[in-house]
Design an enzyme around this catalytic site. Sequence first.
Site, mmCIF file in Angstrom:
data_model
loop_
_atom_site.group_PDB
_atom_site.id
_atom_site.type_symbol
_atom_site.label_atom_id
_atom_site.label_comp_id
_atom_site.label_asym_id
_atom_site.label_seq_id
_atom_site.Cartn_x
_atom_site.Cartn_y
_atom_site.Cartn_z
ATOM 1 N N HIS A 84 -8.159 21.452 18.658
ATOM 2 C CA HIS A 84 -7.492 20.439 18.994
ATOM 3 C C HIS A 84 -7.972 19.085 18.034
ATOM 4 O O HIS A 84 -9.075 18.655 17.900
ATOM 5 C CB HIS A 84 -7.954 20.097 20.359
ATOM 6 C CG HIS A 84 -7.435 18.863 20.812
ATOM 7 N ND1 HIS A 84 -6.653 18.955 22.069
ATOM 8 C CD2 HIS A 84 -7.048 17.482 20.461
ATOM 9 C CE1 HIS A 84 -6.261 17.628 22.511
ATOM 10 N NE2 HIS A 84 -6.648 16.835 21.487
ATOM 11 N N HIS B 29 -6.092 15.703 15.465
ATOM 12 C CA HIS B 29 -5.071 14.849 15.042
ATOM 13 C C HIS B 29 -4.904 14.523 13.637
ATOM 14 O O HIS B 29 -5.496 13.611 13.366
ATOM 15 C CB HIS B 29 -5.129 13.648 15.950
ATOM 16 C CG HIS B 29 -5.184 13.913 17.535
ATOM 17 N ND1 HIS B 29 -3.752 13.895 18.223
ATOM 18 C CD2 HIS B 29 -5.968 14.236 18.281
ATOM 19 C CE1 HIS B 29 -3.893 13.980 19.376
ATOM 20 N NE2 HIS B 29 -5.256 14.581 19.799
ATOM 21 N N LYS C 127 -3.525 11.344 12.493
ATOM 22 C CA LYS C 127 -4.148 9.879 12.665
ATOM 23 C C LYS C 127 -5.329 9.801 11.948
ATOM 24 O O LYS C 127 -5.998 8.708 11.899
ATOM 25 C CB LYS C 127 -4.571 9.810 14.277
ATOM 26 C CG LYS C 127 -3.259 10.063 15.092
ATOM 27 C CD LYS C 127 -3.756 10.054 16.632
ATOM 28 C CE LYS C 127 -2.518 9.722 17.471
ATOM 29 N NZ LYS C 127 -2.846 10.281 18.745
ATOM 30 N N HIS D 69 -2.044 17.481 26.335
ATOM 31 C CA HIS D 69 -3.218 16.283 26.897
ATOM 32 C C HIS D 69 -3.150 16.179 28.358
ATOM 33 O O HIS D 69 -2.170 15.748 28.823
ATOM 34 C CB HIS D 69 -3.170 15.147 26.166
ATOM 35 C CG HIS D 69 -3.656 15.176 24.727
ATOM 36 N ND1 HIS D 69 -3.053 16.185 23.623
ATOM 37 C CD2 HIS D 69 -4.635 14.664 24.227
ATOM 38 C CE1 HIS D 69 -3.366 15.589 22.532
ATOM 39 N NE2 HIS D 69 -4.603 14.915 22.743
ATOM 40 N N GLU E 168 -6.859 13.068 30.932
ATOM 41 C CA GLU E 168 -7.580 12.562 30.192
ATOM 42 C C GLU E 168 -7.935 11.028 30.624
ATOM 43 O O GLU E 168 -7.716 10.140 30.113
ATOM 44 C CB GLU E 168 -7.303 12.386 28.414
ATOM 45 C CG GLU E 168 -8.321 11.853 27.492
ATOM 46 C CD GLU E 168 -7.864 11.698 26.258
ATOM 47 O OE1 GLU E 168 -6.559 12.179 25.867
ATOM 48 O OE2 GLU E 168 -8.608 11.158 25.244
ATOM 49 N N ASP F 45 -11.121 16.839 17.923
ATOM 50 C CA ASP F 45 -10.175 15.961 18.499
ATOM 51 C C ASP F 45 -10.010 14.771 17.294
ATOM 52 O O ASP F 45 -9.932 15.264 16.090
ATOM 53 C CB ASP F 45 -10.706 15.040 19.651
ATOM 54 C CG ASP F 45 -9.487 14.730 20.592
ATOM 55 O OD1 ASP F 45 -8.317 14.659 20.141
ATOM 56 O OD2 ASP F 45 -9.678 14.079 21.631
ATOM 57 N N ASN F 46 -10.184 13.418 17.621
ATOM 58 C CA ASN F 46 -9.963 12.297 16.578
ATOM 59 C C ASN F 46 -11.026 12.436 15.602
ATOM 60 O O ASN F 46 -12.348 12.472 16.042
ATOM 61 C CB ASN F 46 -9.585 11.105 17.180
ATOM 62 C CG ASN F 46 -8.511 11.407 18.254
ATOM 63 O OD1 ASN F 46 -8.599 11.509 19.349
ATOM 64 N ND2 ASN F 46 -7.292 10.611 17.634
#
Length: 424
Positions: free
Chosen positions: A72, A74, A77, A225, A228, A325-326
């Site tokens: 997972h 991104h 971004k 998602h 969250e 994630d991010n």
Amino acid sequence: MKAPALLDNTRLPRWLLPSDWPQRDGVPVLARMALEAGRVQSVQPAADAAVRPPGSWDLAGTLVLPGFVDAHTHLDKAFTLPRMKEVQPGLLGAIDAMLNDRVHWSPADVRERASRGLQWAWECGTTHVRTHVDWWEPDAVPLAWPVMAELAQEWAGKVRLEQVGLIKLPLFEDASQALRLARQVKATGPQALLGGFVHSTNWSENALRNLLVAAQACDLDIDLHVDEELNASAVGLQTTARILREIGFEGRVVCGHICALAAQPEAQAFATLDAVARVPITVVSLPATNLLLQDAVTGRTPRQRGITLVKEARERGIPLLFASDNVQDPFCRLGSFDPVEALGTAALVAQLDDPFDTWSQALCRSDWLQRASAPATPTLAGATADLVLFTQADRHGWPSRSATRVVLREGCVTHGDAAPFFPR
Ligand SMILES: [Zn+2]
């Protein structure tokens, strides 16, 4: 540089060994791994050093894992943080900041940032990355979407890249539009999945049902998602499990985050997990962004930590992965596309016992993202020799001191210094 035909005295995690693997003092004995033509030919308990063929490497107990899956991320971004001004705290503040950044997005900008992320993933020993791609419009494919499809082709053989359309849930409110969106995703290629953002601020059971039904109609896997948030009344996960059962969904569904389980009364949360265990749902936990975005208020120390019920999920046999994630964007200023970092965070925040022997599978079980049922006992024998050797860590402290590694891909060293293993 090619590794020799024999890697001796490797320390493999318990989950990767057969149940009858010999132990000494309750600890699995070291392994002797034979490599041939880029694959692991066999894994045996390490034997007498005297019979080690010349040229073999003695790993002397070095911890070894298969290549990682970062389930997972991104990539669209990533690395946008340096050009942001003020970002309001919490998930919804980060979403606002991201929307303001969209004026800077071009195919070249997305390609440069995503490529940097893939390069970092490749260097740390990751073989499989799944990225979400923000998708805002019902009729227009986001500009990052075809860039990811190109990168999936360019990186094939090094990093397997999958792309999930992270589509606002309200766009699924209309069933025919839901089907159109699913068809667009399907037309992208086999690396594409349908996704959505399921949160109490945009909750609609009808839209969620349309999303799941449209994916089923197009034979797509799903990655959502879900919940969250720390709102105990969020029902995204329990509703997903119920609808999947009702429609007899046979693909694989990944539910990321599901923080709300941690805020719900235990009986309710456990009943939801029991329902999840009966359908093909894999849970992905994102400990770093949960710590940063949950219970986030300016000037106030957070009290609730947002990690989902990872132990209770595994107790029920639910496949569970930790992921990045991010990375260096308004959602999370830290990160390096190294899933081992996510496990290090999880080990502390979720108080995980035995990170190496037990929980490291949450970084390696790429099969848990697949539709085919996972093998009961995973094994390296017969697998591609994609291996990560932790030259400075031991099983007690791992993943501390895990930054120094040797990465093998198809039996060849791609990163790190293997000199300490060379025969003397
Ligand atoms: Zn995410």
